[in-house]
Design a protein around this motif. Structure first.
Motif, PDB file in Angstrom:
ATOM      1  N   LEU A 297       5.667   6.565  -0.346  1.00 27.46           N
ATOM      2  CA  LEU A 297       6.080   6.102   0.880  1.00 27.46           C
ATOM      3  C   LEU A 297       5.322   4.656   0.931  1.00 27.46           C
ATOM      4  O   LEU A 297       3.962   4.900   1.004  1.00 27.46           O
TER       5      LEU A 297
ATOM      6  N   LEU B 199       0.854  -1.230   0.005  1.00 26.52           N
ATOM      7  CA  LEU B 199      -0.128   0.095   0.010  1.00 26.52           C
ATOM      8  C   LEU B 199       0.886   1.241  -0.036  1.00 26.52           C
ATOM      9  O   LEU B 199       1.735   1.202   1.046  1.00 26.52           O
ATOM     10  N   TRP B 200       0.553   2.159  -0.911  1.00 27.14           N
ATOM     11  CA  TRP B 200       1.443   3.506  -1.059  1.00 27.14           C
ATOM     12  C   TRP B 200       0.915   4.516  -0.693  1.00 27.14           C
ATOM     13  O   TRP B 200      -0.381   4.869  -1.006  1.00 27.14           O
ATOM     14  N   VAL B 201       1.530   5.237   0.182  1.00 30.89           N
ATOM     15  CA  VAL B 201       1.169   6.552   0.601  1.00 30.89           C
ATOM     16  C   VAL B 201       1.486   7.592  -0.523  1.00 30.89           C
ATOM     17  O   VAL B 201       2.766   7.621  -0.837  1.00 30.89           O
ATOM     18  N   THR B 202       1.008   8.387  -1.230  1.00 31.60           N
ATOM     19  CA  THR B 202       1.367   9.208  -2.372  1.00 31.60           C
ATOM     20  C   THR B 202       1.087  10.731  -2.126  1.00 31.60           C
ATOM     21  O   THR B 202       1.631  11.667  -2.419  1.00 31.60           O
ATOM     22  N   HIS B 203      -0.109  11.171  -1.120  1.00 32.94           N
ATOM     23  CA  HIS B 203      -0.319  12.371  -0.836  1.00 32.94           C
ATOM     24  C   HIS B 203      -0.446  12.752   0.744  1.00 32.94           C
ATOM     25  O   HIS B 203      -0.634  12.019   1.570  1.00 32.94           O
ATOM     26  N   GLY B 204       0.058  14.022   0.970  1.00 33.57           N
ATOM     27  CA  GLY B 204       0.006  14.690   2.145  1.00 33.57           C
ATOM     28  C   GLY B 204      -0.902  15.808   2.076  1.00 33.57           C
ATOM     29  O   GLY B 204      -0.745  16.617   1.398  1.00 33.57           O
ATOM     30  N   GLY B 205      -2.246  15.631   2.753  1.00 33.45           N
ATOM     31  CA  GLY B 205      -3.220  16.557   2.292  1.00 33.45           C
ATOM     32  C   GLY B 205      -3.538  16.679   1.052  1.00 33.45           C
ATOM     33  O   GLY B 205      -3.712  15.402   0.360  1.00 33.45           O
ATOM     34  N   ASN B 206      -3.648  17.654   0.087  1.00 35.37           N
ATOM     35  CA  ASN B 206      -3.811  17.646  -1.502  1.00 35.37           C
ATOM     36  C   ASN B 206      -2.452  17.564  -2.088  1.00 35.37           C
ATOM     37  O   ASN B 206      -2.632  17.647  -3.423  1.00 35.37           O
ATOM     38  N   GLU B 207      -1.477  17.653  -1.124  1.00 37.20           N
ATOM     39  CA  GLU B 207       0.053  17.732  -1.915  1.00 37.20           C
ATOM     40  C   GLU B 207       0.709  16.420  -2.285  1.00 37.20           C
ATOM     41  O   GLU B 207       0.469  15.587  -1.350  1.00 37.20           O
TER      42      GLU B 207
ATOM     43  N   LEU C 124       3.419  13.933  -2.686  1.00 36.06           N
ATOM     44  CA  LEU C 124       4.617  13.700  -2.039  1.00 36.06           C
ATOM     45  C   LEU C 124       5.831  13.838  -2.754  1.00 36.06           C
ATOM     46  O   LEU C 124       5.705  13.175  -3.887  1.00 36.06           O
TER      47      LEU C 124
END
Lengths: 469, 469
Positions: free
Chosen positions: A101, A87-95, A97
């Motif tokens: 991660l 599982l990939w984290v690609t955004h912080g809020g609307n931004e 990254l």
């Protein structure tokens, strides 16, 4: 309980819900909610495991959950084994990254760059750390509660050694710890060295703890991996010896997941619901006042002081003072697997006696002042019976087959572990799977036996085959 | 330690590294690695908190980490408060997920839809659950280790009640629990009801536990929120009373993070390093054999049996048998904050004596057979001294100011908590911030006092202002 355990799959689902283990209605697939009773059992399982690890020189730590994509992708076999499930984290809020991660599917790629910083010389070795955390896998296969999910609650241990021999010895130590752990849960395991094609991605070899489920299928409930120096080379984990020479380290890792909770439920449960080994029961003895007549207040006071006495002596006790008939209370706590209930009515109060009843039906009327010692003995005896019963079940679930046809017959009719010969060729393993209806789970740890391959007839080793969850 | 505590900011960073608390070199910003010593302290802090919660009727559970975007976005204020800081999972492997999933920044939006399923009638209330997990915030401000980061280790409790009064009583209970918790850590707190503009997003009001740091700044180390029925309306959490009428529930939530570890370090530490309250010290007494002459083997045997005795009596003991001079060992364990060391040399061995030395310097030569009772008493006395010292520091850090100029002077010269009057208007709070160099932290819990506003001169209440981390 409405469903008998002989109908294991439906019984299992009913128990999970009716006995307050988990709630599967949470709207993300493969991520159940652990309800307090279920979490309480699992927490105690992991506390036992953590204690065993700490006592044998491991130290508990906590490493971050997220790993940058470049760091994650370094070890080729490892990324091949896990990459599709991440599982990939690609955004912080609307931004967006800068780097995406990964949520840890396991922590090698997170811990080992740190080990590279921490280890300088021989004096820094061995290094043994563990952590109890969740790991994440985007399972595309069907999920099964507490067996296969996207959020895996587990304990993972990672060790680093100067020599191959030390590393090999640690594997033995890990196997001993895990064996002890499952025995504390009253569960005997088959300890099997997996064939090469079923080895952990990045490991030299893997040893698994396979448990026999009531329906004859098996559950891999723990794994121990010898990583050799593969990760060491990729993450540059080296030490300098007394002469100033640099060496690669040797590593192991091993883990046990929430499947230990599934195992406790599946192995010990019965038609009435859960049956819990006393070590992991959130409540070990529930005290039920038999309330009638004028003695109500005196009875409740007595029950509470009895609970305090038991608690102070290390027996987790609770008074059930609800406005229900005693029979309903017994039924309620039996379903939740509480190892013992204690009946206390006006007659017992007058005679300074108590009635102790174990979950498996042993009943004794004992003197009040002997409550602690009798309860302790009865709980220990019941725990021993649980282990004995599970051992017998495992023994009776072991078979042999000298042909693919017999293997298929045994697996489909009886299930369990079936001993066969195997030459070690992957194409014969495929035949075993197709025609024998079973997977090769591996050779028994510490036992080598020659046996002709059931698929090709050539010389081979005895291996255990089974149908796994 | 190279840096004196008077230089708090640099001292803090040095302690985190030199005393094996965390490693900040992990390559994801705001996500440190908790090393075993640091994790061991924090784990014991949370064990104490969990025990207090369990004893007062909370039950520990575990809820999933990920929440679908539609479920997350339901409560408008809440999403406004957290939306920009959320880390989003968008892909599984290479595949785009159907819905993006938020990593929990806190668990209201995860737990409350489940509460809606669980709560039917009055009999299901109160509901009190808690969990110890990590939550995630994509902090855009500068991070500070253990104070502000992207991976926040914490315990969060959530309760549900039938009436506003029950809800209000639970707030009182939560405040009592948290007060007790910080006292167990030897740390007195200012308990302040935050002004409306600084309330938790979605709450009616928030109460915070603010601690005084050595540099005069304050640290919010725990918060308690009365959520009223706001979330109940959004997530449809209702119960049916005896007459069949439906009612909204009333809710609270409260949390304490890894800032409790930061607080223990900051409040008690000294120029030599950490000073740990005995309850949370991974090792409470380290036994140092004074090895010279022929007594070596007998001494080591004695040390080990002493450690066993202490351990069996609930004092976590360890023998330091490394090949180092005793002075180096004292230095090593002092830096790590171990509450007591025990010296045992040939002279003591012959006389059946031991030398007990607390971290703050109390030294006693005691009879060997009195080791447990003396050690226990000395540890308790030291714990009391730590709390007393911290209380004195907090008292000395409380000031008053009757003008913005005086406030600014006090805050910049002395720091601490400064009592001022405030009318309740946000524009006066902005003046306090700009001209007084401080934030309004709120009114003291349970104490109301009238005081003219320091900014506009109108009638107001006494509030505490401070410069917070």
């Amino acid at each position: 309980m409405k469903i008998p355990k002989s109908n294991f799959s439906e019984w299992y689902n009913e128990v999970l819900e009716a006995c307050d283990i988990i709630d599967i209605r949470y709207p993300v697939k493969g991520m159940p909610v652990y309800r307090p009773w279920g979490f309480g059992i699992m927490k105690r399982c992991f506390e036992q495991l953590e204690r065993l690890l700490d006592e044998s020189g491991h130290e508990q730590a906590y490493f971050p959950i997220l790993v940058p994509d470049d760091q994650f992708g370094k070890e080729a076999e490892h990324i091949k084994g896990f990459g599709d499930d991440v599982l990939w984290v690609t955004h912080g809020g609307n931004e967006l990254l800068e780097r995406k991660l990964a949520m840890r599917p396991t922590s090698e790629t997170i811990m080992y760059p740190m080990f590279s910083l921490w280890i300088r010389s021989h004096a820094d070795l061995p290094l043994r750390v563990h952590q109890t955390v969740c790991v994440y896998r985007h399972e595309t296969k069907a999920t099964k509660p507490l067996m296969r999910g996207r959020e895996v609650y587990w304990n993972e241990a990672h060790t680093v050694h100067a020599t191959e021999e030390d590393c090999e010895m640690q594997i033995g130590e890990a196997v001993r710890i895990y064996k002890k752990f499952f025995e504390l849960l009253g569960i005997p395991a088959m300890i099997l060295k997996r064939p090469a094609h079923d080895t952990f991605p990045g490991a030299n070899y893997s040893i698994a703890f396979d448990l026999l489920m009531p329906d004859g299928k098996t559950l891999q409930a723990g794994t121990v991996h010898n990583l050799g120096s593969k990760f060491s080379k990729v993450y540059d984990i080296t030490y300098t010896d007394a002469h100033g020479a640099k060496h690669d380290v040797h590593q192991t890792c091993y883990g046990i997941s929430m499947r230990c909770l599934a195992s406790v439920i599946a192995v010990h449960g019965d038609d009435k619901g859960l049956v819990l080994p006393s070590l992991v029961a959130p409540v070990q003895a529930v005290i039920v006042p038999i309330l009638f007549g004028d003695a109500k207040e005196a009875l409740l006071t007595k029950c509470k002081s009895l609970a305090d006495v038991l608690d102070s002596q290390g027996i987790r006790a609770r008074v059930d003072a609800r406005e229900l008939r005693p029979g309903e209370k017994y039924y309620y706590w039996e379903a939740r697997g509480v190892p013992m209930h204690i009946e206390l009515g006006p007659r017992e109060l007058a005679a300074k006696k108590l009635v102790l009843v174990t979950r498996d039906g042993e009943k004794r009327t004992v003197d009040e002042e002997k409550a602690v010692e009798e309860a302790r003995a009865m709980l220990a005896a019941q725990d021993a019976r649980l282990l004995e019963r599970a051992r017998k079940h495992l023994q009776e679930g072991q078979h042999t087959a000298d042909s693919l046809k017999k293997l298929a017959e045994t697996i489909t009719k009886k299930g369990g572990f079936v001993k066969i010969g195997w030459c070690g060729e992957e194409k014969c393993a495929e035949k075993v799977e197709k025609e024998g209806c079973a997977d090769i789970m591996g050779t028994e740890h510490g036992k080598l036996e020659s046996l002709k391959c059931v698929a090709c007839g050539k010389a081979g080793d005895a291996v255990w085959a089974a149908k796994a969850y």
